[in-house]
Motif scaffolding. Structure first.
Motif, mmCIF file in Angstrom:
data_model
loop_
_atom_site.group_PDB
_atom_site.id
_atom_site.type_symbol
_atom_site.label_atom_id
_atom_site.label_comp_id
_atom_site.label_asym_id
_atom_site.label_seq_id
_atom_site.Cartn_x
_atom_site.Cartn_y
_atom_site.Cartn_z
ATOM 1 N N TYR A 169 -4.411 0.461 -1.990
ATOM 2 C CA TYR A 169 -3.778 -0.815 -1.894
ATOM 3 C C TYR A 169 -3.436 -1.673 -3.032
ATOM 4 O O TYR A 169 -4.619 -1.293 -3.988
ATOM 5 C CB TYR A 169 -4.635 -1.588 -0.924
ATOM 6 N N GLY A 183 -2.720 4.603 1.380
ATOM 7 C CA GLY A 183 -4.073 4.256 1.535
ATOM 8 C C GLY A 183 -4.526 3.618 0.120
ATOM 9 O O GLY A 183 -5.809 3.282 0.249
ATOM 10 N N ASP A 209 0.829 -1.223 0.009
ATOM 11 C CA ASP A 209 0.010 0.005 0.012
ATOM 12 C C ASP A 209 0.836 1.229 0.008
ATOM 13 O O ASP A 209 2.082 1.201 0.717
ATOM 14 C CB ASP A 209 -0.980 -0.026 1.114
ATOM 15 N N SER A 264 -9.756 -2.374 7.759
ATOM 16 C CA SER A 264 -9.776 -2.075 9.008
ATOM 17 C C SER A 264 -8.705 -0.655 9.295
ATOM 18 O O SER A 264 -9.205 0.003 10.278
ATOM 19 C CB SER A 264 -9.093 -2.868 10.062
ATOM 20 N N HIS A 265 -7.944 -0.370 8.149
ATOM 21 C CA HIS A 265 -7.127 0.715 8.100
ATOM 22 C C HIS A 265 -8.061 2.144 7.918
ATOM 23 O O HIS A 265 -8.630 2.070 7.001
ATOM 24 C CB HIS A 265 -5.784 0.726 7.407
ATOM 25 N N GLY A 266 -7.815 3.175 8.717
ATOM 26 C CA GLY A 266 -8.492 4.420 8.545
ATOM 27 C C GLY A 266 -8.166 4.964 7.365
ATOM 28 O O GLY A 266 -9.106 5.755 6.928
ATOM 29 N N GLU A 267 -6.798 4.880 6.732
ATOM 30 C CA GLU A 267 -6.574 5.819 5.703
ATOM 31 C C GLU A 267 -6.673 4.995 4.175
ATOM 32 O O GLU A 267 -6.368 5.403 3.257
ATOM 33 C CB GLU A 267 -5.067 5.972 5.792
ATOM 34 N N PHE A 268 -7.620 3.900 4.260
ATOM 35 C CA PHE A 268 -8.066 3.144 3.191
ATOM 36 C C PHE A 268 -8.591 4.269 2.126
ATOM 37 O O PHE A 268 -9.600 4.866 2.398
ATOM 38 C CB PHE A 268 -8.929 2.174 3.583
ATOM 39 N N LYS A 323 -8.007 -6.851 7.277
ATOM 40 C CA LYS A 323 -6.852 -5.926 7.728
ATOM 41 C C LYS A 323 -6.832 -4.638 6.929
ATOM 42 O O LYS A 323 -6.922 -3.500 7.285
ATOM 43 C CB LYS A 323 -5.530 -6.417 7.801
ATOM 44 N N MET A 324 -6.973 -4.963 5.601
ATOM 45 C CA MET A 324 -7.104 -3.761 4.691
ATOM 46 C C MET A 324 -8.215 -2.726 5.096
ATOM 47 O O MET A 324 -7.866 -1.587 5.041
ATOM 48 C CB MET A 324 -7.147 -3.912 3.274
#
Length: 173
Positions: free
Chosen positions: A15, A13, A10, A40-44, A37-38
């Motif tokens: 991926y 943000g 990534d 769950s990241h705030g910056e996706f 997991k991807m």
């Protein structure tokens, strides 16, 4: 055919999921964990599928790709971008309705991402986990359109029946 590998990375943000070789069910439980997991990241911000080195994908892998598209839309991440030149794979994606869920580009020079993907550590799933994964992935494929619903209905019903019988068998012991 080269056995498969899934590489992930990534950058800010965005991926990247690079599918290499022949990507099959044996890689999918680890891939599904990565998906969780991807998201769950705030910056996706979005997903790019790099299929330049893909030789083949099974329907379970396609189901997980569709799952990513649906979850990306829920997170307002937009449509994933698929980079693929292979006519057979492009036809497969088109015939299953992926053009509704993803932006598909056959541009060989598209460097829409800057992430350097690294191999995803894939553990071989046990039989129960593999069956669950196949069932979930095919339910997602069925939800995409009527044609997929008809194509995968019998398989999903068979897997659900197997699952019910297995659950009863475990409960009786």
């Amino acid at each position: 055919m080269q056995s498969g590998q899934i590489m992930v990375g990534d950058h800010q943000g965005i991926y990247v999921v690079k599918l290499v070789g022949d990507v099959r069910l044996n890689l999918c439980t680890s891939f599904d964990s990565f998906i969780d997991k991807m998201f769950s990241h705030g910056e996706f911000r979005g997903v790019v599928f790099d299929m330049h080195e893909t030789q083949g994908v099974d329907s379970t892998t396609l189901g997980l790709m569709a799952k990513i598209a649906f979850r990306s839309a829920e997170r307002k991440g937009g449509k994933p971008l698929v980079l693929c030149e292979d006519r057979g794979l492009l036809h497969l994606l088109d015939s299953m309705g992926f053009e509704e869920l993803m932006d598909i580009s056959s541009d060989a020079d598209n460097d829409a991402y800057q992430a350097e993907p690294t191999p995803l550590k894939c553990n071989t799933p046990d039989e129960h986990t593999a069956r669950e994964m196949v069932l979930e992935a095919h339910r997602v494929l069925m939800s995409m359109n009527e044609q997929n619903e008809a194509t995968f209905r019998d398989l999903v019903h068979a897997l659900e029946s197997e699952q019910t019988a297995s659950t009863k068998s475990v409960a009786n012991h």
